[in-house]
Write a protein that holds these residues in place. Structure first.
Motif, PDB file in Angstrom:
ATOM      1  N   ASP A 127       0.836  -1.204   0.000  1.00  0.00           N
ATOM      2  CA  ASP A 127       0.000   0.000   0.000  1.00  0.00           C
ATOM      3  C   ASP A 127       0.872   1.257   0.000  1.00  0.00           C
ATOM      4  N   ASP A 128       1.792   1.298  -0.970  1.00  0.00           N
ATOM      5  CA  ASP A 128       2.670   2.456  -1.161  1.00  0.00           C
ATOM      6  C   ASP A 128       3.549   2.744   0.062  1.00  0.00           C
ATOM      7  N   HIS A 129       4.284   1.735   0.509  1.00  0.00           N
ATOM      8  CA  HIS A 129       5.204   1.941   1.627  1.00  0.00           C
ATOM      9  C   HIS A 129       6.293   2.948   1.217  1.00  0.00           C
ATOM     10  N   PRO A 130       6.678   3.861   2.106  1.00  0.00           N
ATOM     11  CA  PRO A 130       7.677   4.874   1.752  1.00  0.00           C
ATOM     12  C   PRO A 130       8.990   4.310   1.225  1.00  0.00           C
ATOM     13  N   LEU A 131       9.450   3.188   1.776  1.00  0.00           N
ATOM     14  CA  LEU A 131      10.710   2.605   1.306  1.00  0.00           C
ATOM     15  C   LEU A 131      10.617   2.178  -0.154  1.00  0.00           C
ATOM     16  N   VAL A 132       9.483   1.602  -0.527  1.00  0.00           N
ATOM     17  CA  VAL A 132       9.318   1.144  -1.905  1.00  0.00           C
ATOM     18  C   VAL A 132       9.109   2.337  -2.836  1.00  0.00           C
ATOM     19  N   LEU A 133       8.295   3.284  -2.414  1.00  0.00           N
ATOM     20  CA  LEU A 133       8.122   4.510  -3.196  1.00  0.00           C
ATOM     21  C   LEU A 133       9.483   5.149  -3.492  1.00  0.00           C
ATOM     22  N   ASN A 134      10.305   5.203  -2.466  1.00  0.00           N
ATOM     23  CA  ASN A 134      11.607   5.846  -2.605  1.00  0.00           C
ATOM     24  C   ASN A 134      12.530   5.067  -3.536  1.00  0.00           C
ATOM     25  N   TYR A 135      12.604   3.750  -3.344  1.00  0.00           N
ATOM     26  CA  TYR A 135      13.563   2.961  -4.130  1.00  0.00           C
ATOM     27  C   TYR A 135      13.182   2.941  -5.607  1.00  0.00           C
ATOM     28  N   LEU A 136      11.907   2.723  -5.878  1.00  0.00           N
ATOM     29  CA  LEU A 136      11.476   2.688  -7.276  1.00  0.00           C
ATOM     30  C   LEU A 136      11.603   4.070  -7.908  1.00  0.00           C
ATOM     31  N   GLY A 137      11.152   5.099  -7.181  1.00  0.00           N
ATOM     32  CA  GLY A 137      11.266   6.453  -7.714  1.00  0.00           C
ATOM     33  C   GLY A 137      12.706   6.850  -7.969  1.00  0.00           C
ATOM     34  N   TYR A 138      13.576   6.548  -7.021  1.00  0.00           N
ATOM     35  CA  TYR A 138      14.996   6.877  -7.160  1.00  0.00           C
ATOM     36  C   TYR A 138      15.615   6.137  -8.352  1.00  0.00           C
ATOM     37  N   SER A 139      15.230   4.870  -8.513  1.00  0.00           N
ATOM     38  CA  SER A 139      15.777   4.088  -9.631  1.00  0.00           C
ATOM     39  C   SER A 139      15.377   4.697 -10.965  1.00  0.00           C
ATOM     40  N   TRP A 140      14.129   5.125 -11.083  1.00  0.00           N
ATOM     41  CA  TRP A 140      13.701   5.773 -12.325  1.00  0.00           C
ATOM     42  C   TRP A 140      14.471   7.070 -12.565  1.00  0.00           C
ATOM     43  N   ILE A 141      14.703   7.815 -11.497  1.00  0.00           N
ATOM     44  CA  ILE A 141      15.440   9.076 -11.639  1.00  0.00           C
ATOM     45  C   ILE A 141      16.857   8.799 -12.122  1.00  0.00           C
ATOM     46  N   GLU A 142      17.514   7.792 -11.557  1.00  0.00           N
ATOM     47  CA  GLU A 142      18.871   7.449 -11.966  1.00  0.00           C
ATOM     48  C   GLU A 142      18.930   7.053 -13.436  1.00  0.00           C
ATOM     49  N   GLN A 143      17.838   6.487 -13.930  1.00  0.00           N
ATOM     50  CA  GLN A 143      17.778   6.063 -15.334  1.00  0.00           C
ATOM     51  C   GLN A 143      17.221   7.159 -16.244  1.00  0.00           C
ATOM     52  N   HIS A 144      16.912   8.316 -15.689  1.00  0.00           N
ATOM     53  CA  HIS A 144      16.300   9.427 -16.434  1.00  0.00           C
ATOM     54  C   HIS A 144      14.981   8.992 -17.077  1.00  0.00           C
ATOM     55  N   ARG A 145      14.200   8.197 -16.358  1.00  0.00           N
ATOM     56  CA  ARG A 145      12.928   7.693 -16.865  1.00  0.00           C
ATOM     57  C   ARG A 145      11.791   8.152 -15.962  1.00  0.00           C
ATOM     58  N   ARG A 146      10.657   8.437 -16.562  1.00  0.00           N
ATOM     59  CA  ARG A 146       9.415   8.717 -15.844  1.00  0.00           C
ATOM     60  C   ARG A 146       9.663   9.696 -14.690  1.00  0.00           C
ATOM     61  N   LEU A 147      10.358  10.790 -14.989  1.00  0.00           N
ATOM     62  CA  LEU A 147      10.820  11.696 -13.947  1.00  0.00           C
ATOM     63  C   LEU A 147       9.677  12.327 -13.158  1.00  0.00           C
ATOM     64  N   ASP A 148       8.609  12.732 -13.855  1.00  0.00           N
ATOM     65  CA  ASP A 148       7.492  13.364 -13.138  1.00  0.00           C
ATOM     66  C   ASP A 148       6.833  12.384 -12.175  1.00  0.00           C
ATOM     67  N   GLU A 149       6.613  11.148 -12.636  1.00  0.00           N
ATOM     68  CA  GLU A 149       6.014  10.122 -11.787  1.00  0.00           C
ATOM     69  C   GLU A 149       6.932   9.775 -10.622  1.00  0.00           C
ATOM     70  N   ALA A 150       8.222   9.668 -10.919  1.00  0.00           N
ATOM     71  CA  ALA A 150       9.194   9.352  -9.879  1.00  0.00           C
ATOM     72  C   ALA A 150       9.235  10.448  -8.823  1.00  0.00           C
ATOM     73  N   LEU A 151       9.197  11.701  -9.277  1.00  0.00           N
ATOM     74  CA  LEU A 151       9.215  12.815  -8.336  1.00  0.00           C
ATOM     75  C   LEU A 151       7.991  12.789  -7.427  1.00  0.00           C
ATOM     76  N   ALA A 152       6.830  12.517  -8.002  1.00  0.00           N
ATOM     77  CA  ALA A 152       5.598  12.454  -7.205  1.00  0.00           C
ATOM     78  C   ALA A 152       5.683  11.330  -6.167  1.00  0.00           C
ATOM     79  N   MET A 153       6.269  10.204  -6.548  1.00  0.00           N
ATOM     80  CA  MET A 153       6.407   9.081  -5.619  1.00  0.00           C
ATOM     81  C   MET A 153       7.321   9.442  -4.453  1.00  0.00           C
ATOM     82  N   ILE A 154       8.427  10.087  -4.761  1.00  0.00           N
ATOM     83  CA  ILE A 154       9.373  10.419  -3.696  1.00  0.00           C
ATOM     84  C   ILE A 154       8.804  11.513  -2.793  1.00  0.00           C
ATOM     85  N   GLU A 155       8.090  12.464  -3.370  1.00  0.00           N
ATOM     86  CA  GLU A 155       7.439  13.489  -2.535  1.00  0.00           C
ATOM     87  C   GLU A 155       6.442  12.846  -1.563  1.00  0.00           C
TER      88      GLU A 155
END
Length: 346
Positions: free
Chosen positions: A209-237
């Motif tokens: 149910d959107d645990h912060p650790l998972v939100l962070n890891y998946l979002g961060y991974s997308w950011i590192e890959q320069h993928r889905r940046l807007d979605e990744a940013l929303a997840m990390i926020e």
């Protein structure tokens, strides 16, 4: 049974339910006056566990065990108090006194193995857990613990083997299994198997149910890959909203802003991340990069030097040294050229 909603794997509750299902009477919690006094002392020790500045909780727990030597839950709590103070051998000694017939025995053996690992006796720890897995082939706990040890040692391929065995035992994915998929997803990501990692992390996100650790890891991974940046940013926020004092998650938000070119905002979040987690080399390196981008180059070099002194991953050492010698842009350009050359086998 309602207690299982909050603690589905609690060994004492499981043991009591099993006894009741067989028509057995439950053992008396208080058999005499000494047991009653031990219970009271245990309650005081438990209540004081959060006060890490004092050993008073341990005093009460020792007194409880003096009055009732077979009080395994008090002994487990005492071992946990030793762990919280990083007194690993004391924890091992305490867990070692829990009787083999106790419902808490398996947990005691697993915690003993983890304490051995903390003492850099990981071969001994893994051997203990393997024996436990053979003795209890229907339990996932020893397998997960082995996976966790290998993951901490950055032996991700070996960790995956044990997480997969645990997942196979757990059957159809349930909410409580999110940590298994999260841990395996991290290993796949570190091994460069991104498709498998992304699949596991998305499933972990759903189950948790959107645990912060998972939100962070998946979002961060997308950011590192320069993928889905807007979605990744929303997840990390969202993760930061839930854990505003977690330095690693705040770092991810700062790094997301950096990747989006918002360097001043990145500095704001990364300075906060360093305050929260000052001893992490990656966070310090990130802050150095952001400071460089806003023209604060003396401070940037200070952060890179600081990161280098913190024993970063080997692959980061060369890049940090290049940043210190040549600056951020030249170092990153050289890194890209080297990666391109490796890709074509030059």
């Amino acid at each position: 049974e309602g207690f299982l909603v909050f603690a589905p794997e609690h060994p004492l509750v499981r043991d009591h339910l099993t006894r009741l299902s067989r028509g057995e009477a439950l053992p008396a919690q208080v058999r005499n006056a000494a047991d009653g006094a031990a219970e009271a002392l245990y309650g005081l020790g438990s209540a004081l566990m959060q006060d890490t500045s004092s050993d008073l909780s341990e005093v009460y727990l020792h007194l409880a065990l003096y009055l009732r030597p077979d009080f395994d839950i008090a002994r487990s709590l005492l071992a946990g108090a030793h762990e919280s103070r990083k007194r690993w051998q004391d924890a091992i000694d305490a867990y070692g006194k829990i009787d083999r017939a106790s419902p808490l025995y398996m947990n005691a053996r697993i915690q003993t193995a983890l304490a051995l690992d903390r003492l850099e006796r990981d071969t001994e720890a893994v051997a203990m857990l393997r024996r436990l897995a053979r003795d209890k082939p229907d339990r996932i706990d020893p397998l997960v613990a082995i996976g966790d040890i290998y993951r901490a040692k950055e032996n991700y391929a070996e960790a995956v083997i044990y997480y997969e065995r645990a997942i196979a035992l757990s059957g159809t994915p349930a909410d409580r299994d999110w940590t298994l998929y999260y841990a395996r997803g991290i290993c796949f990501e570190r091994l460069g198997e991104w498709d498998k990692a992304e699949s596991d992390l998305k499933l972990a996100l759903k189950l948790s149910d959107d645990h912060p650790l998972v939100l962070n890891y998946l979002g961060y991974s997308w950011i590192e890959q320069h993928r889905r940046l807007d979605e990744a940013l929303a997840m990390i926020e969202k993760a930061v909203e839930r854990r505003p004092n977690d330095g690693f998650i705040v770092d991810s938000l700062g790094w997301a802003r950096y990747r989006l070119g918002e360097y001043a905002l990145a500095v704001k979040y990364l300075e906060r991340a360093v305050e929260l987690q000052p001893d992490d080399p990656t966070i310090n390196e990130h802050l150095g990069d952001a400071l460089w981008k806003v023209g604060r180059r003396i401070e940037a070099r200070f952060q890179w030097n600081h990161a280098l002194a913190m024993n970063p991953e080997e692959k980061r050492v060369k890049l940090l040294r290049a940043k210190l010698e040549y600056g951020l842009e030249a170092a990153e350009s050289a890194e890209r050229e080297e990666a391109a050359a490796d890709a074509v086998g030059l």
